[in-house]
Design a protein around this motif. Structure first.
Motif, PDB file in Angstrom:
ATOM      1  N   LEU A  10      41.121  31.147  66.259  1.00  0.00           N
ATOM      2  CA  LEU A  10      40.217  30.710  67.322  1.00  0.00           C
ATOM      3  C   LEU A  10      38.925  30.162  66.721  1.00  0.00           C
ATOM      4  O   LEU A  10      38.341  29.217  67.252  1.00  0.00           O
ATOM      5  N   ASN A  11      38.514  30.758  65.614  1.00  0.00           N
ATOM      6  CA  ASN A  11      37.329  30.255  64.924  1.00  0.00           C
ATOM      7  C   ASN A  11      37.561  28.831  64.437  1.00  0.00           C
ATOM      8  O   ASN A  11      36.683  27.973  64.509  1.00  0.00           O
ATOM      9  N   THR A  27      31.667  33.656  82.745  1.00  0.00           N
ATOM     10  CA  THR A  27      31.564  33.136  81.373  1.00  0.00           C
ATOM     11  C   THR A  27      32.843  33.509  80.609  1.00  0.00           C
ATOM     12  O   THR A  27      33.549  34.442  80.995  1.00  0.00           O
ATOM     13  N   PRO A  28      33.132  32.791  79.512  1.00  0.00           N
ATOM     14  CA  PRO A  28      34.339  33.116  78.727  1.00  0.00           C
ATOM     15  C   PRO A  28      34.319  34.559  78.238  1.00  0.00           C
ATOM     16  O   PRO A  28      35.341  35.235  78.251  1.00  0.00           O
ATOM     17  N   LEU A  47      35.163  36.920  81.126  1.00  0.00           N
ATOM     18  CA  LEU A  47      36.572  36.769  81.517  1.00  0.00           C
ATOM     19  C   LEU A  47      37.470  37.490  80.506  1.00  0.00           C
ATOM     20  O   LEU A  47      38.376  38.254  80.873  1.00  0.00           O
ATOM     21  N   LEU A  48      37.164  37.270  79.241  1.00  0.00           N
ATOM     22  CA  LEU A  48      37.968  37.873  78.176  1.00  0.00           C
ATOM     23  C   LEU A  48      37.818  39.396  78.165  1.00  0.00           C
ATOM     24  O   LEU A  48      38.805  40.127  78.006  1.00  0.00           O
ATOM     25  N   LEU A  83      39.425  26.714  65.881  1.00  0.00           N
ATOM     26  CA  LEU A  83      39.401  25.859  67.079  1.00  0.00           C
ATOM     27  C   LEU A  83      37.979  25.603  67.568  1.00  0.00           C
ATOM     28  O   LEU A  83      37.772  24.833  68.501  1.00  0.00           O
ATOM     29  N   GLY A  84      37.014  26.289  66.976  1.00  0.00           N
ATOM     30  CA  GLY A  84      35.628  26.080  67.376  1.00  0.00           C
ATOM     31  C   GLY A  84      35.076  27.174  68.265  1.00  0.00           C
ATOM     32  O   GLY A  84      33.936  27.095  68.721  1.00  0.00           O
ATOM     33  N   VAL A  85      35.907  28.215  68.533  1.00  0.00           N
ATOM     34  CA  VAL A  85      35.407  29.348  69.324  1.00  0.00           C
ATOM     35  C   VAL A  85      34.549  30.183  68.388  1.00  0.00           C
ATOM     36  O   VAL A  85      35.027  30.645  67.356  1.00  0.00           O
ATOM     37  N   GLN A  86      33.285  30.354  68.748  1.00  0.00           N
ATOM     38  CA  GLN A  86      32.395  31.060  67.838  1.00  0.00           C
ATOM     39  C   GLN A  86      32.696  32.553  67.835  1.00  0.00           C
ATOM     40  O   GLN A  86      33.111  33.120  68.852  1.00  0.00           O
ATOM     41  N   THR A  98      31.344  34.684  70.615  1.00  0.00           N
ATOM     42  CA  THR A  98      32.035  34.734  71.907  1.00  0.00           C
ATOM     43  C   THR A  98      33.027  35.893  71.919  1.00  0.00           C
ATOM     44  O   THR A  98      33.064  36.691  72.860  1.00  0.00           O
ATOM     45  N   MET A  99      33.840  35.978  70.860  1.00  0.00           N
ATOM     46  CA  MET A  99      34.821  37.050  70.786  1.00  0.00           C
ATOM     47  C   MET A  99      34.123  38.409  70.661  1.00  0.00           C
ATOM     48  O   MET A  99      34.578  39.417  71.187  1.00  0.00           O
TER      49      MET A  99
END
Lengths: 268, 442
Positions: free
Chosen positions: B357-358, B259-260, B263-264, B360-363, B366-367
């Motif tokens: 990133l937010n 999952t992202p 990975l992060l 860009l749509g990265v919630q 996730t971070m």
């Protein structure tokens, strides 16, 4: 609802099939985005003051204007990053038209992930990840398994001239290479509309031209739509249409190569 | 003089800087309070006047050595946050023609001032905790008034905290570049090498040899020095191998990441294993103390119940158990606080990226999950690894403790779990959105 694009609909190998230019035959007359009477104020400052704008499918539009004219606010509003105080932004999709200003924060986040791509001046790449992981991340966030996302990301990087650099981290790439990674990330999901905010602003002129070529060819060159904020008149001249803003109002619309200036609010 | 006046001018806490400054001063306050309390506790054993007084002093010294690392990590994390929170001002100084030396001077002076303020608060905290800590019993009687240190020692601790803050911020500044256009981390971080593992093996062999010869020394002071020196070397060895071990955890996580978030998280660990290790190094040592000390204490406790009640031997066994639990608790408080500070500093470092990133749509979630994974992965990996390795090292002792003194073992394990939960709480407390809200970047 907006349909998700979980994989590119067009393989990146075909992205340079025809060069992008100010060729009106490349886009259809159907608007992909229609903004109506957008107003947005920050305190007593009006960033958008009744903006009407239509963006056609497959066209490239440059938004220009002095600092504080409202161009970034307009881009953010069209992309669903910010909500206007009033007005609407209609997005055309296979499911019909949808006013994205009525969506909640998480629905707009989903929309930005799935339907739009973004290229910002600073790249906004994650420094810990490799180039290919940065691109694959966009697919993985949309639910694609890593094993399936990495090959697609690799394909895009190769198509944008970054073959052999997939495993480099962002700090190990030049500014132009990093911006290509950002372009690949913006499009790997199959986004039909790409928003770019000063994509060449941090690059020298030669690298900026290269990056702009890649951006134009990989977006409008494939029939997708590009909306770009820029200060640079040479960059704007590469687009089909230039929208000029001042004090939150559209003051003119021009078509590079055409002597005619279009009156604000005119239909296309 | 120019440095002092500029530091004074730039150091005024604006709304955006108030939260990081308070967090930093609070961390120094906690360090000061814990150091004062630990020293007071150790010195209180001077009141014990029987054949076990030497043993008590040795155990107190051992606890102090074990607490050095988590407390030093906390001090260093506070210094880093202090430097990072004044990014914009430092860049402006450079833009106006200030030299890197001037920037360093301003940072060091400001860190020292914040540390001094924190240390003053620490004295108040120590004074506030003293009546409670004074109720802890050793050798059958409460510590009582022996918890109060004389002003000379308190002044020395304050001086030490201020010096550590100044030095840490000076060294911390070597890791970032302050240019007229902004502040960024130096990109190249040295990768831990396997050669470290070899050095550690050599160190462990040397320490084992020194310990096996300890009975040769007749003088208690020499024995104590060998023992404490051996432990300090052991701590050093652990710090050499730690980043390498954390790197292995990161690589294993990277291999499995689907999952992202995962990975992060794996990449965040691998980005700087040394920093990831520093955050959890206290946990490795605490788990070691918990297993080795806890097993010994549990068995001593069991044996103590067979001694005549109230005898020094019976009391010693109960006291060792108390000491082990206090060491674990203090260590975990330090680890939790340094985790909170490091996480706040990391989020401030990446504020622009998170906000972007937010867009860009990265919630945020996730971070957030990636950040939690990058901390808790090494915490759990290093903690379990340390428990297993120490358990194997003292296998007969640990096995006997589990069979014959399960309640004591359960108490130790419960304290460990509570400590890990405290670290998790610290990570939650410094969530990305919360930290960015505090400095009004969100």
């Amino acid at each position: 609802m907006i349909e998700a694009n979980s994989a590119p609909e067009q393989a990146p190998g075909t992205i340079f099939s025809h060069a992008a230019s100010n060729n009106p035959t490349q886009h259809s007359s159907a608007p992909v985005l229609s903004a109506r009477a957008l107003r947005r104020a920050y305190g007593s400052t009006l960033a958008l003051d009744g903006v009407d704008l239509e963006i056609l499918t497959g066209e490239s539009v440059a938004i220009m204007g002095p600092s504080g004219s409202g161009k970034s606010t307009l881009l953010h509003t069209l992309a669903g990053i910010e909500k206007p105080d009033s007005g609407s932004v209609l997005l055309a999709s296979s499911a019909g038209q949808q006013d994205i200003t009525t969506l909640g924060e998480s629905a707009r986040s989903k929309l930005r992930r799935e339907a739009f791509g973004f290229v910002f001046q600073s790249g906004l790449l994650i420094p810990e990840l490799t180039a290919v992981e940065n691109v694959a991340m966009a697919l993985m966030i949309n639910g694609l398994p890593r094993a399936a996302a990495l090959p697609q990301a690799n394909q895009w990087l190769s198509a944008l001239g970054l073959a052999g650099m997939e495993e480099r981290r962002i700090g190990q790439l030049s500014g132009g290479q990093a911006q290509r990674v950002a372009i690949a990330r913006a499009q790997v999901t199959g986004a039909k509309v790409i928003f770019a905010d000063e994509p060449t602003g941090a690059l020298d002129s030669a690298t900026g031209t290269e990056v702009l070529n890649v951006l134009m060819e990989s977006t409008v060159g494939r029939g997708n739509t590009l909306v770009m904020v820029t200060h640079d008149a040479d960059v704007a001249a590469r687009c089909d249409r230039i929208i000029s803003l001042r004090d939150g109002k559209i003051t003119s619309e021009t078509r590079p190569g055409s002597p005619n200036t279009i009156a604000p609010g005119a239909q296309h | 003089m120019r440095t002092l006046s500029l530091a004074w001018l730039l150091g005024k806490p604006t709304a955006a800087r108030r939260a990081p400054m308070l967090l930093t001063a609070g961390a120094y306050g906690l360090v000061s309070a814990l150091v004062l309390t630990t020293i007071a506790g150790a010195l209180s054993f001077n009141r014990i006047q029987n054949e076990l007084s030497g043993m008590y002093l040795m155990l107190a010294g051992l606890a102090c050595v074990l607490l050095i690392v988590p407390l030093a990590v906390l001090g260093s994390a506070a210094a880093r946050l202090s430097a990072r929170s004044q990014d914009l001002r430092l860049s402006t100084v450079r833009l106006l023609g200030g030299t890197p030396g001037l920037v360093l001077g301003i940072t060091v002076v400001e860190s020292a001032l914040v540390a001094f303020t924190g240390a003053m608060a620490g004295i108040a905290l120590y004074a506030g905790m003293a009546p409670l800590v004074g109720m802890i019993q050793f050798q059958g009687s409460a510590i009582g008034a022996a918890i109060w240190l004389n002003p000379g020692i308190i002044a020395l601790v304050v001086l030490g905290v201020v010096l550590i803050a100044a030095l840490s911020s000076g060294f911390g500044m070597r890791k970032i570049i302050v240019s007229p256009l902004g502040v960024r981390n130096r990109s190249q971080t040295p990768k831990p090498r396997w050669i470290r593992a070899l050095i550690v093996v050599g160190l462990i062999a040397g320490i084992s040899q020194a310990f096996s010869m300890i009975s040769v020394f007749k003088d208690l002071a020499v024995m104590l020095a060998v023992l404490l020196g051996g432990f300090a070397l052991g701590v050093g060895a652990l710090n050499l191998v730690g980043p390498w071990a954390v790197g292995l955890i990161g690589k294993a996580k990277l291999k499995k990441a689907e999952t992202p978030e995962k990975l992060l998280a794996a990449r965040m660990i691998l980005e700087n294993p040394a920093q990831a290790w520093r955050q959890v190094s206290g946990i490795a040592m605490t788990c070691f103390v918990a297993v080795v000390g806890g097993s010994g204490a549990a068995l001593m406790n069991m044996a103590g119940t067979e001694s005549s009640p109230g005898s020094p031997d019976a009391l010693l066994s109960a006291d060792v158990m108390t000491g082990v639990i206090i060491t674990i608790v203090v260590s975990f408080i330090s680890v939790a606080c340094s985790t909170a500070i490091t996480q706040a500093a990391t989020t401030l470092d990446r504020a622009e990226l998170y906000a972007g990133l937010n867009m860009l749509g990265v919630q945020r979630s996730t971070m957030e999950k990636a950040r939690v994974g990058s901390v808790m992965g090494p915490v759990i990996g290093v903690g379990l690894g340390s428990i297993i390795i120490s358990g194997v090292l003292v296998l007969p002792l640990a096995g006997m403790a589990m069979i014959f003194a399960p309640l004591s073992v359960a108490i130790i394990l419960g304290t460990l779990v509570a400590g890990v939960l405290a670290v998790r709480g610290a990570v939650a407390l410094t969530s990305t959105s919360q930290t960015l809200k505090l400095v009004r970047i969100d």
